[in-house]
Design a protein around this motif. Structure first.
Motif, PDB file in Angstrom:
ATOM      1  N   UNK A   3      75.693 -20.276  79.359  1.00 27.90           N
ATOM      2  CA  UNK A   3      74.469 -20.271  80.162  1.00 27.90           C
ATOM      3  C   UNK A   3      73.246 -19.814  79.362  1.00 27.90           C
ATOM      4  N   UNK A   4      73.440 -19.117  78.263  1.00 24.83           N
ATOM      5  CA  UNK A   4      72.286 -18.648  77.504  1.00 24.83           C
ATOM      6  C   UNK A   4      71.513 -19.782  76.844  1.00 24.83           C
ATOM      7  N   UNK A   5      72.095 -20.967  76.777  1.00 27.12           N
ATOM      8  CA  UNK A   5      71.350 -22.085  76.191  1.00 27.12           C
ATOM      9  C   UNK A   5      70.638 -22.915  77.258  1.00 27.12           C
ATOM     10  N   UNK A  38      66.366 -20.238  95.698  1.00 26.62           N
ATOM     11  CA  UNK A  38      67.807 -20.096  95.436  1.00 26.62           C
ATOM     12  C   UNK A  38      68.140 -20.441  93.988  1.00 26.62           C
ATOM     13  N   UNK A  39      67.509 -21.475  93.463  1.00 30.51           N
ATOM     14  CA  UNK A  39      67.754 -21.869  92.070  1.00 30.51           C
ATOM     15  C   UNK A  39      67.300 -20.772  91.112  1.00 30.51           C
ATOM     16  N   UNK A  40      66.156 -20.165  91.391  1.00 33.27           N
ATOM     17  CA  UNK A  40      65.667 -19.079  90.531  1.00 33.27           C
ATOM     18  C   UNK A  40      66.567 -17.853  90.618  1.00 33.27           C
ATOM     19  N   UNK A  41      67.049 -17.555  91.808  1.00 35.32           N
ATOM     20  CA  UNK A  41      67.972 -16.426  91.966  1.00 35.32           C
ATOM     21  C   UNK A  41      69.246 -16.666  91.156  1.00 35.32           C
ATOM     22  N   UNK A  42      69.780 -17.866  91.224  1.00 39.37           N
ATOM     23  CA  UNK A  42      70.989 -18.200  90.463  1.00 39.37           C
ATOM     24  C   UNK A  42      70.720 -18.135  88.960  1.00 39.37           C
ATOM     25  N   UNK A  43      69.559 -18.629  88.538  1.00 37.22           N
ATOM     26  CA  UNK A  43      69.211 -18.602  87.119  1.00 37.22           C
ATOM     27  C   UNK A  43      69.091 -17.160  86.624  1.00 37.22           C
ATOM     28  N   UNK A  44      68.462 -16.305  87.421  1.00 40.76           N
ATOM     29  CA  UNK A  44      68.327 -14.894  87.023  1.00 40.76           C
ATOM     30  C   UNK A  44      69.691 -14.214  86.965  1.00 40.76           C
ATOM     31  N   UNK A  45      70.563 -14.513  87.915  1.00 38.98           N
ATOM     32  CA  UNK A  45      71.910 -13.933  87.921  1.00 38.98           C
ATOM     33  C   UNK A  45      72.704 -14.357  86.689  1.00 38.98           C
ATOM     34  N   UNK A  46      72.433 -15.552  86.197  1.00 39.72           N
ATOM     35  CA  UNK A  46      73.144 -16.083  85.035  1.00 39.72           C
ATOM     36  C   UNK A  46      72.439 -15.766  83.717  1.00 39.72           C
ATOM     37  N   UNK A  47      71.352 -15.012  83.782  1.00 35.96           N
ATOM     38  CA  UNK A  47      70.559 -14.676  82.595  1.00 35.96           C
ATOM     39  C   UNK A  47      69.999 -15.904  81.882  1.00 35.96           C
ATOM     40  N   UNK A  48      69.741 -16.959  82.629  1.00 36.70           N
ATOM     41  CA  UNK A  48      69.098 -18.142  82.056  1.00 36.70           C
ATOM     42  C   UNK A  48      67.607 -17.849  81.891  1.00 36.70           C
TER      43      UNK A  48
END
Length: 161
Positions: A3-5, A38-48
């Motif tokens: 997910x970091x990429x 929701x997409x931003x919350x998921x991205x933040x949770x995944x450290x994207x």
């Protein structure tokens, strides 16, 4: 998938695109905000990485694209630096650690440092969200693909007129 990429790009979620009183109003924009949240919350949770691409013009309109110069003059401007219209919606505004890229054209890559930022972040996969699908989303997607980013458009977190 590492997910970091991955980076999520939030395009033009600004008052002048999302306010019904604006001449640039994107009718489908307000309805998709919860999906984008929701997409931003998921991205933040995944450290994207999260990058906000916002459009901003000078008050004179000298940097407005050819297709909107007449409208800019007729309505007395839009997306002008320092005005409420240029501000992002508070519920999706940049959080600590997010990045912002300022643009004056449809593509978030055109005449900006977006590509350099993505490469520094190690991004290989780019997720596009925001408004206006036939213009800024499409132009950014085309440039992203040309630059060899694996590109996804979140159809339920994008909108068009």
């Amino acid at each position: 998938m590492n997910i970091t990429d991955v980076a999520i790009l939030v395009i033009d979620m600004q008052q002048d695109f999302l306010s019904p009183a604006s001449p640039l109003f994107v009718a489908g924009g307000p309805a998709m905000v919860p999906n984008l949240q929701r997409a931003l919350k998921a991205a933040r949770s995944a450290n994207a990485s999260i990058i906000h691409a916002t459009r901003r013009h000078r008050a004179t309109g000298i940097d407005v694209d050819q297709s909107r110069r007449t409208l800019f003059a007729e309505v007395g401007g839009f997306l002008v630096a320092g005005t409420l219209g240029v501000e992002e919606l508070p519920q999706i505004a940049p959080a600590s650690g997010d990045f912002t890229v300022v643009k004056t054209r449809w593509s978030a890559f055109f005449a900006t440092d977006l590509d350099a930022l993505l490469r520094r972040l190690g991004t290989r996969r780019l997720i596009l969200t925001g408004v206006q699908t036939p213009n800024c989303i499409r132009a950014t997607a085309n440039d992203a693909l040309s630059l060899d980013y694996a590109t996804t458009v979140l159809s339920d977190a994008t909108a068009s007129q």
